[in-house]
Design a protein around this motif. Structure first.
Motif, PDB file in Angstrom:
ATOM      1  N   PRO A 167      19.588  11.222   8.017  1.00 57.31           N
ATOM      2  CA  PRO A 167      18.452  10.439   7.398  1.00 57.31           C
ATOM      3  C   PRO A 167      17.283  10.921   7.625  1.00 57.31           C
ATOM      4  CG  PRO A 167      19.022   8.817   9.335  1.00 57.31           C
ATOM      5  CD  PRO A 167      19.670   9.890   9.443  1.00 57.31           C
ATOM      6  N   ALA A 168      16.275  10.600   6.689  1.00 56.05           N
ATOM      7  CA  ALA A 168      14.907  10.960   6.988  1.00 56.05           C
ATOM      8  C   ALA A 168      13.965  10.498   6.119  1.00 56.05           C
ATOM      9  CB  ALA A 168      14.744  12.789   6.624  1.00 56.05           C
ATOM     10  N   LEU A 169      12.631  10.432   6.644  1.00 56.75           N
ATOM     11  CA  LEU A 169      11.512   9.600   5.816  1.00 56.75           C
ATOM     12  C   LEU A 169      10.449  10.843   5.502  1.00 56.75           C
ATOM     13  CD1 LEU A 169      10.201   7.182   4.795  1.00 56.75           C
ATOM     14  CD2 LEU A 169       8.943   6.959   7.061  1.00 56.75           C
ATOM     15  N   VAL A 170      10.402  11.086   4.156  1.00 60.47           N
ATOM     16  CA  VAL A 170       9.751  12.211   3.578  1.00 60.47           C
ATOM     17  C   VAL A 170       8.529  11.779   2.940  1.00 60.47           C
ATOM     18  CG1 VAL A 170       9.685  14.454   2.327  1.00 60.47           C
ATOM     19  CG2 VAL A 170      11.699  13.649   3.654  1.00 60.47           C
ATOM     20  N   LYS A 171       7.374  12.017   3.304  1.00 66.64           N
ATOM     21  CA  LYS A 171       6.083  11.747   2.673  1.00 66.64           C
ATOM     22  C   LYS A 171       5.849  12.713   1.590  1.00 66.64           C
ATOM     23  CE  LYS A 171       1.178   9.773   3.459  1.00 66.64           C
ATOM     24  NZ  LYS A 171       0.773  10.384   2.122  1.00 66.64           N
ATOM     25  N   CYS A 172       5.349  12.256   0.437  1.00 63.95           N
ATOM     26  CA  CYS A 172       5.045  13.175  -0.663  1.00 63.95           C
ATOM     27  C   CYS A 172       3.504  13.547  -0.553  1.00 63.95           C
ATOM     28  CB  CYS A 172       4.995  12.375  -2.082  1.00 63.95           C
ATOM     29  SG  CYS A 172       4.754  13.365  -3.448  1.00 63.95           S
ATOM     30  N   SER A 173       3.191  14.956  -0.471  1.00 69.26           N
ATOM     31  CA  SER A 173       2.104  15.489  -0.281  1.00 69.26           C
ATOM     32  C   SER A 173       1.030  15.490  -1.407  1.00 69.26           C
ATOM     33  CB  SER A 173       2.071  17.034   0.213  1.00 69.26           C
ATOM     34  OG  SER A 173       2.413  17.743  -0.867  1.00 69.26           O
ATOM     35  N   ASP A 174      -0.215  15.350  -1.177  1.00 74.40           N
ATOM     36  CA  ASP A 174      -1.024  15.699  -2.539  1.00 74.40           C
ATOM     37  C   ASP A 174      -0.814  16.693  -3.501  1.00 74.40           C
ATOM     38  OD1 ASP A 174      -2.569  13.643  -1.503  1.00 74.40           O
ATOM     39  OD2 ASP A 174      -3.959  14.739  -0.482  1.00 74.40           O
ATOM     40  N   GLU A 175      -0.271  17.999  -2.662  1.00 75.11           N
ATOM     41  CA  GLU A 175       0.064  18.967  -3.531  1.00 75.11           C
ATOM     42  C   GLU A 175       1.169  18.897  -4.367  1.00 75.11           C
ATOM     43  OE1 GLU A 175       1.524  23.787  -2.842  1.00 75.11           O
ATOM     44  OE2 GLU A 175       1.010  22.459  -1.111  1.00 75.11           O
ATOM     45  N   THR A 176       2.245  18.011  -3.728  1.00 77.80           N
ATOM     46  CA  THR A 176       3.365  17.684  -4.731  1.00 77.80           C
ATOM     47  C   THR A 176       3.188  16.794  -5.656  1.00 77.80           C
ATOM     48  OG1 THR A 176       4.895  18.007  -2.652  1.00 77.80           O
ATOM     49  CG2 THR A 176       5.643  16.628  -4.532  1.00 77.80           C
ATOM     50  N   LEU A 177       2.080  15.814  -5.441  1.00 77.48           N
ATOM     51  CA  LEU A 177       1.628  14.807  -6.649  1.00 77.48           C
ATOM     52  C   LEU A 177       0.980  15.533  -7.779  1.00 77.48           C
ATOM     53  CD1 LEU A 177       0.692  11.645  -4.560  1.00 77.48           C
ATOM     54  CD2 LEU A 177       2.523  11.789  -6.024  1.00 77.48           C
ATOM     55  N   PHE A 178       0.143  16.607  -7.237  1.00 77.67           N
ATOM     56  CA  PHE A 178      -0.530  17.421  -8.228  1.00 77.67           C
ATOM     57  C   PHE A 178       0.608  18.168  -9.285  1.00 77.67           C
ATOM     58  CE2 PHE A 178      -2.620  21.360  -9.687  1.00 77.67           C
ATOM     59  CZ  PHE A 178      -3.628  20.873 -10.410  1.00 77.67           C
ATOM     60  N   ASN A 211      -1.269   2.627  -9.067  1.00 83.67           N
ATOM     61  CA  ASN A 211      -2.715   3.129  -8.016  1.00 83.67           C
ATOM     62  C   ASN A 211      -2.388   3.090  -6.705  1.00 83.67           C
ATOM     63  OD1 ASN A 211      -5.399   3.952  -8.135  1.00 83.67           O
ATOM     64  ND2 ASN A 211      -5.950   1.717  -8.069  1.00 83.67           N
ATOM     65  N   ILE A 212      -1.372   3.725  -6.075  1.00 84.33           N
ATOM     66  CA  ILE A 212      -1.080   3.751  -4.820  1.00 84.33           C
ATOM     67  C   ILE A 212      -0.807   5.017  -4.537  1.00 84.33           C
ATOM     68  CG2 ILE A 212       0.595   3.217  -3.113  1.00 84.33           C
ATOM     69  CD1 ILE A 212       1.092   0.533  -4.433  1.00 84.33           C
ATOM     70  N   LYS A 213      -1.360   5.585  -3.550  1.00 85.34           N
ATOM     71  CA  LYS A 213      -1.451   7.038  -3.301  1.00 85.34           C
ATOM     72  C   LYS A 213      -0.399   7.663  -2.278  1.00 85.34           C
ATOM     73  CE  LYS A 213      -4.178  10.685  -1.315  1.00 85.34           C
ATOM     74  NZ  LYS A 213      -5.260  11.182  -0.656  1.00 85.34           N
ATOM     75  N   GLY A 225       0.893  -1.292  -0.093  1.00 81.96           N
ATOM     76  CA  GLY A 225       0.067   0.018  -0.094  1.00 81.96           C
ATOM     77  C   GLY A 225       0.697   1.409  -0.018  1.00 81.96           C
ATOM     78  N   PHE A 226       2.293   1.108  -0.253  1.00 83.65           N
ATOM     79  CA  PHE A 226       3.022   2.091  -0.376  1.00 83.65           C
ATOM     80  C   PHE A 226       4.148   1.973  -0.986  1.00 83.65           C
ATOM     81  CE2 PHE A 226       4.654  -0.193   3.103  1.00 83.65           C
ATOM     82  CZ  PHE A 226       6.189  -0.012   2.826  1.00 83.65           C
ATOM     83  N   ILE A 227       4.642   3.204  -1.727  1.00 88.01           N
ATOM     84  CA  ILE A 227       6.032   3.168  -2.167  1.00 88.01           C
ATOM     85  C   ILE A 227       7.152   3.843  -1.983  1.00 88.01           C
ATOM     86  CG2 ILE A 227       7.230   3.892  -4.714  1.00 88.01           C
ATOM     87  CD1 ILE A 227       3.944   3.434  -5.870  1.00 88.01           C
ATOM     88  N   GLN A 250       8.326  11.994 -10.993  1.00 90.85           N
ATOM     89  CA  GLN A 250       8.785  10.372 -10.833  1.00 90.85           C
ATOM     90  C   GLN A 250       7.525   9.927  -9.663  1.00 90.85           C
ATOM     91  OE1 GLN A 250      12.398   9.790  -8.579  1.00 90.85           O
ATOM     92  NE2 GLN A 250      12.813   8.189 -10.280  1.00 90.85           N
ATOM     93  N   ALA A 251       7.090  10.567  -8.589  1.00 93.83           N
ATOM     94  CA  ALA A 251       6.245  10.372  -7.626  1.00 93.83           C
ATOM     95  C   ALA A 251       4.780  10.196  -8.539  1.00 93.83           C
ATOM     96  CB  ALA A 251       6.224  11.308  -6.527  1.00 93.83           C
ATOM     97  N   TYR A 252       4.409  11.151  -9.190  1.00 92.03           N
ATOM     98  CA  TYR A 252       3.376  11.021  -9.779  1.00 92.03           C
ATOM     99  C   TYR A 252       3.228   9.515 -10.774  1.00 92.03           C
ATOM    100  CZ  TYR A 252      -0.355  11.795 -13.424  1.00 92.03           C
ATOM    101  OH  TYR A 252      -1.413  11.512 -14.328  1.00 92.03           O
ATOM    102  N   ILE A 253       4.139   9.394 -11.438  1.00 90.74           N
ATOM    103  CA  ILE A 253       4.278   8.408 -12.364  1.00 90.74           C
ATOM    104  C   ILE A 253       4.173   7.015 -11.647  1.00 90.74           C
ATOM    105  CG2 ILE A 253       5.570   7.012 -13.871  1.00 90.74           C
ATOM    106  CD1 ILE A 253       6.963   9.650 -15.017  1.00 90.74           C
ATOM    107  N   TYR A 254       4.818   6.778 -10.687  1.00 91.04           N
ATOM    108  CA  TYR A 254       4.638   5.629  -9.937  1.00 91.04           C
ATOM    109  C   TYR A 254       3.402   5.336  -9.058  1.00 91.04           C
ATOM    110  CZ  TYR A 254       9.719   4.735 -10.711  1.00 91.04           C
ATOM    111  OH  TYR A 254      10.823   4.421 -11.482  1.00 91.04           O
ATOM    112  N   THR A 255       2.894   6.263  -8.552  1.00 87.73           N
ATOM    113  CA  THR A 255       1.502   6.241  -7.877  1.00 87.73           C
ATOM    114  C   THR A 255       0.475   6.029  -8.852  1.00 87.73           C
ATOM    115  OG1 THR A 255       1.328   8.798  -7.948  1.00 87.73           O
ATOM    116  CG2 THR A 255       2.321   7.698  -5.946  1.00 87.73           C
TER     117      THR A 255
END
Length: 232
Positions: free
Chosen positions: A189-200, A172-174, A137-139, A163-168
């Protein structure tokens, strides 16, 4: 003809990748060169990033494809007078030996990295790419960065959002995450979540690039007749 067929006919490659799409947002001449395999770009940052990914996901391949070249390796082949010099690395002999070693390994298809870089990481549109990690359920995608704090700017300037948009979209994974590793001490190190705004934003860039490519395929010209308009 389909887009895949037209691409194959014009540039010999029937799919688009994240990196080629980035070029299509700018100079279409560079995009054409990229598609034809005429652009061979490399840098210390690119070598570091590739090594980083390979050590995480293809450790055995990394051991075969990369060679660590440190000062001791070079000095073993240097003349005795070079070893006695105050700073052997500045001598012509040292530089000549190192250059010869680089050529020797490159002829074998291996890539040289410094011991410092090695130690940092040891512990409708036809698209093609390679996922770092497809989870439940995640990439996730690994990235090296100059600074974790400034990674948000890198996402835009390097078009990681495309790249994030293409893979999601393809899977079909958000939920999309970047595992970010700083390239300098303390290698935070860091774990960074891609926001809806960035995907758009990535989606908008993707479609703009495809529009540019369609225009190029239709007109058969490298001349740009339009301009970009946006807000910063």
């Amino acid at each position: 003809m389909s887009l895949r067929e037209r691409l194959t006919e014009k540039v010999g490659k029937g799919h688009l990748s994240y990196s080629s799409i980035k070029y299509a947002l700018g100079d279409m001449r560079l995009w054409e060169m990229k598609m034809r395999g005429e652009i061979k770009y490399t840098s210390d940052a690119l070598v570091f990033g590739t090594l980083y990914d390979m050590l995480l996901f293809e450790r055995e391949k990394a051991m075969n494809d990369y060679i660590v070249l440190n000062e001791g390796n070079v000095l073993e082949r240097c003349q005795s007078k070079t070893l006695e010099a105050k700073n052997p690395k500045l001598t012509k002999d040292y530089k000549d030996v190192k250059s010869a070693m680089v050529s020797e390994y490159e002829a074998k298809g291996q890539t040289l990295v410094s011991s410092e870089d090695w130690k940092k990481e040891i512990d409708g549109v036809p698209v093609k790419g390679f996922l770092d990690c497809l989870g439940d359920g995640f990439i996730t995608d690994s990235k090296s960065a100059r600074s974790v704090d400034k990674f948000r700017y890198d996402v835009n300037s390097w078009s990681y959002d495309i790249q994030a948009y293409i893979y999601t979209k393809v899977f079909n994974i958000k939920d999309y995450y970047w595992v970010v590793q700083e390239k300098t001490f303390p290698y935070y190190p860091a774990l960074v979540k891609c926001s809806d705004e960035t995907l758009f934003r990535g989606e908008m860039k993707f479609h703009q690039a495809v529009e540019n490519i369609e225009r190029w395929l239709k007109n058969g010209t490298q001349t740009q007749t339009h301009y970009a308009e946006f807000t910063v």
